[in-house]
Design a protein around this motif. Sequence first.
Motif, short mmCIF file in Angstrom:
data_model
loop_
_atom_site.label_atom_id
_atom_site.label_comp_id
_atom_site.label_asym_id
_atom_site.label_seq_id
_atom_site.Cartn_x
_atom_site.Cartn_y
_atom_site.Cartn_z
N ALA A 162 7.09 9.22 -3.28
CA ALA A 162 5.98 8.90 -2.37
C ALA A 162 6.43 7.81 -1.40
CB ALA A 162 4.75 8.44 -3.14
N THR A 163 6.17 8.01 -0.12
CA THR A 163 6.52 7.03 0.90
C THR A 163 5.44 5.96 0.96
OG1 THR A 163 7.61 8.78 2.16
CG2 THR A 163 7.14 6.72 3.33
N ILE A 164 5.86 4.69 0.95
CA ILE A 164 4.89 3.61 1.06
C ILE A 164 4.80 3.14 2.50
CG2 ILE A 164 5.05 2.86 -1.33
CD1 ILE A 164 7.00 0.69 -0.50
N GLY A 165 3.64 2.60 2.84
CA GLY A 165 3.38 2.17 4.21
C GLY A 165 2.03 1.49 4.28
N PRO A 166 1.43 1.45 5.46
CA PRO A 166 0.13 0.78 5.61
C PRO A 166 -0.93 1.28 4.64
CG PRO A 166 1.06 1.29 7.76
CD PRO A 166 1.96 1.93 6.74
N ALA A 167 -0.91 2.58 4.30
CA ALA A 167 -1.94 3.14 3.42
C ALA A 167 -1.84 2.63 2.00
CB ALA A 167 -1.87 4.67 3.43
N GLU A 190 -4.40 -2.12 -5.18
CA GLU A 190 -5.10 -1.17 -6.03
C GLU A 190 -4.72 0.27 -5.66
OE1 GLU A 190 -7.64 0.76 -8.71
OE2 GLU A 190 -6.70 -1.22 -8.67
N THR A 191 -4.55 0.54 -4.36
CA THR A 191 -4.14 1.88 -3.93
C THR A 191 -2.74 2.20 -4.45
OG1 THR A 191 -5.48 1.71 -1.93
CG2 THR A 191 -3.74 3.36 -1.93
N LEU A 192 -1.84 1.22 -4.33
CA LEU A 192 -0.47 1.43 -4.82
C LEU A 192 -0.47 1.66 -6.33
CD1 LEU A 192 2.56 1.46 -4.18
CD2 LEU A 192 2.58 -1.00 -4.63
N THR A 195 1.16 9.65 1.97
CA THR A 195 0.95 8.40 1.25
C THR A 195 1.24 7.17 2.10
OG1 THR A 195 3.18 8.65 0.32
CG2 THR A 195 1.34 9.35 -1.06
N ALA A 196 2.03 7.32 3.17
CA ALA A 196 2.37 6.16 4.00
C ALA A 196 1.21 5.77 4.92
CB ALA A 196 3.62 6.44 4.83
N ILE A 197 0.56 6.77 5.51
CA ILE A 197 -0.53 6.49 6.45
C ILE A 197 -1.78 7.30 6.15
CG2 ILE A 197 1.04 5.81 8.32
CD1 ILE A 197 0.62 8.66 9.50
N GLY A 198 -1.75 8.13 5.12
CA GLY A 198 -2.86 9.04 4.85
C GLY A 198 -4.11 8.36 4.31
N LYS A 199 -5.22 9.05 4.45
CA LYS A 199 -6.50 8.52 3.98
C LYS A 199 -6.68 8.70 2.47
CE LYS A 199 -8.89 9.66 8.33
NZ LYS A 199 -9.96 10.50 8.93
N TYR A 200 -5.87 9.57 1.87
CA TYR A 200 -6.09 9.93 0.46
C TYR A 200 -4.79 9.84 -0.32
CZ TYR A 200 -10.27 11.83 2.69
OH TYR A 200 -11.42 11.97 3.43
N ALA A 201 -4.07 8.73 -0.19
CA ALA A 201 -2.75 8.61 -0.80
C ALA A 201 -2.75 8.87 -2.31
CB ALA A 201 -2.15 7.23 -0.49
N PRO A 202 -3.59 8.19 -3.12
CA PRO A 202 -3.56 8.47 -4.57
C PRO A 202 -3.93 9.91 -4.89
CG PRO A 202 -4.73 6.41 -4.10
CD PRO A 202 -4.55 7.11 -2.79
#
Length: 537
Positions: free
Chosen positions: A46-51, A56-58, A368-375
């Motif tokens: 999974a790419t990490i970023g602003p999202a 808690e999201t991470l 996952t980097a910029i998406g609204k629904y990463a988890p």
Amino acid sequence: MPAPTIRYPSGASTSIPHHPRPRTERAPMPYSDLDPSKFSLSKIVATIGPATDVEETLRRVIENGASVLRVNFSHGSFEEHAERVRTVRRVSDALGKPVAILGDLCGPKIRVGLVKAPGIQLTAGQDFSLRTDIDESKDGETPELPCTYEPLAAEVHEGHRVLINDGAIRALATGSDGSTLRCRVVVGGLVTTGKGVNLPDSDISAPAITEHDRACVRFGIDHKFDYFALSFVRRGEEVRELRSIIEGHCAEADCGGSLDATRTDPTIPIISKIEKPQAVERIDEILEESDAIMVARGDLGVEMDLARVPIIQKILIQRAHDYGKPCIVATQMLETMIEKPFPTRAESSDVAGAIFDGTDAVMLSGETAIGKYAPLAVQMMRRIALATEERLRELPQSSRPSEVVRESRYRTAALAHGAWHMVQDVDAKLVCVWSQHGGSARYLSRIGLRVPIIAFSSSEAAVRRMTLLYGVTPVLMRTLPEHRSEFAKMVDEFVLTRGMAEVGGMMVLLAGKPFGVPGVVNTVSIRRVGEFAATGG
């Protein structure tokens, strides 16, 4: 229209009244049926970023199944990356779940320079130029666009394709003059600042590793990254060059060891991104030098015939298997989930298809980097993986020893091959191995096992890096066992405490002495779960 009828096996039937109504999209129901303790054999990058900047999201991204987190050096500053890495390590430690960090180097990406807002609209048949001697675009009847690649006009010849914005805008070169490349639009579109330029017909001399990439490597080593991905690889010598740079900066405390037991120097494993035609042609020499590959379908689909990308994906996965190296399939796997809480049917099938093909890992980028629904994107990918793996277990199974590994006659590879047959013969539910640097775990992950592989090590770096390997659950053990019987007891306690197997079930163990030393695995045995607990050791 007549009411549809459902017929049951008993012969009974019932009619369903038809009530026409507008069709609406619904978010999927919460996946309460997804057992948190049930992990997929296929790995999720999974790419990490602003999202994922919210802790808690991470945490939910990791809990939902992401085992490797990708830092894309094409976006963000070193300060932003450092903060994200600190957050990843903090969340990973709190969850007690090892997570690898992959640094994706930018490579020699050619881009359009500064274009005045809102951009320049190009239309089919229009002439324009790409220039390396201007800093800002000039609009007009024949627009002029700045370009970041100095040798552009010298290396792109008349008739060569010029593709902008991942091929959305297509043009042909009509001539060049000094620092200017003249082009004619075939398929138009809006050009904005920083859009990528692909030149699939041209022999580009740009170095594979830029000065920025070198700075990213130093940053990654300082922050204990677990993998580096090399972009736009064209030949094996470019991978060797990156390895030389990495090992020149490495010290044992910073880098750890290789997943390849034949390499003893401190290093960080290299994943070669296959995204150029030259890389496909030279895949064998690239695999020889790499620790893993990534099928990067974005630029690959721009530079090559899009209709052939699925075929190339299958070929690359198979060649990676032949060399005993992990493979990641990436790009647009669940892209709809950047904006929506569910994927398309085609995207779901794409993920399953890659797993059926034999990939070790599937990757999420913008999802996952910029998406609204990463988890939720990670959770959905895990659900698809679990369903696909369940089907794979129902199909006839065979051992798949890697072609190159088999020819090497390496002892651990032979033990892994034997372990596969033991699993089939006694219906073992687990394979457990002491794998100090991850080499034995890698061999086990390549032979087609459909049961979990629990890999123990006292090396934190090795445990993190094994999170990429298909089927492998890595476990950090700070206390080294002295004897194989002590290791067997340790395994018993671990799997029973976590409910990973039932008492009396069969498992296969691999180990060697002394523990904590790579490359010494030399025995394989069959044990019953709980036999040491029952006998007191």
